[in-house]
Design a protein around this motif. Sequence first.
Motif, mmCIF file in Angstrom:
data_model
loop_
_atom_site.group_PDB
_atom_site.id
_atom_site.type_symbol
_atom_site.label_atom_id
_atom_site.label_comp_id
_atom_site.label_asym_id
_atom_site.label_seq_id
_atom_site.Cartn_x
_atom_site.Cartn_y
_atom_site.Cartn_z
ATOM 1 N N LYS A 189 0.831 -1.206 0.000
ATOM 2 C CA LYS A 189 0.000 0.000 0.000
ATOM 3 C C LYS A 189 0.861 1.250 0.000
ATOM 4 N N ASN A 190 1.844 1.298 0.885
ATOM 5 C CA ASN A 190 2.729 2.466 0.943
ATOM 6 C C ASN A 190 3.458 2.677 -0.372
ATOM 7 N N ARG A 192 2.579 1.906 -3.442
ATOM 8 C CA ARG A 192 1.709 2.480 -4.465
ATOM 9 C C ARG A 192 1.413 3.954 -4.174
ATOM 10 N N ASN A 193 1.191 4.282 -2.925
ATOM 11 C CA ASN A 193 0.949 5.684 -2.568
ATOM 12 C C ASN A 193 2.176 6.552 -2.834
ATOM 13 N N ASN A 194 3.341 6.047 -2.472
ATOM 14 C CA ASN A 194 4.586 6.793 -2.698
ATOM 15 C C ASN A 194 4.846 7.011 -4.180
ATOM 16 N N SER A 197 2.511 9.543 -5.661
ATOM 17 C CA SER A 197 2.901 10.881 -5.223
ATOM 18 C C SER A 197 4.086 11.397 -6.035
#
Length: 204
Positions: A189-190, A192-194, A197
Amino acid sequence: MTEINCFLQKRWERTFPGEIEEFQIIQAKYSEPHRYYHTLKHVYDCIRLLDSLTVEISRIEVETALWFHDVVYDPKRKDNEHASAEFFKSHRVSAIFDTEFRQRICRMIENTACHLSDQSIDESIMIDIDLSILGSSFEKYNEYAELIRLEYSFVDDDTYRNGRKKVLESFLSREFIYSTPPFRQTHEKNARNNILSEIKTLSP
């Protein structure tokens, strides 16, 4: 000697007894002036993460691959992974192990070029460890992204943005960035978010 160098030298001596002179060669390679992210700090972070895992793997194989996977790194060349595998094969440490071991290590190293594995849990864990930075904290990820840009400082901004976006989008296009359940649970999850961004910062 820094804390990281001290840890790594002791770890090398434990993993490859009697080969301290060879550590100095490895240390020099990872300390080349054009490196900002692919340094001894990266090796240190990978080995510390390996130590924290409880999954059943061949730790000597994974650790050996981690030591050598970026030993040849020049962002201007396209064959760093193959060259790193060849470096390992010619390195004195490789003579400690049998032919099959050496072949497995070389495959692990070469597969970091695409960061995909369907061979073994050892190889999958090794690649997930190498990719762990993608699923790190927002702050740590941003530092990583800045260091990668420094390694490509010879590339103009537009060329870098376009190339970097292609790399990042290739990760997002996968069903999973990570190959193993432990990393999917803690990092997916992190990551993909990173990545999303960073892509926003690269867009005009």
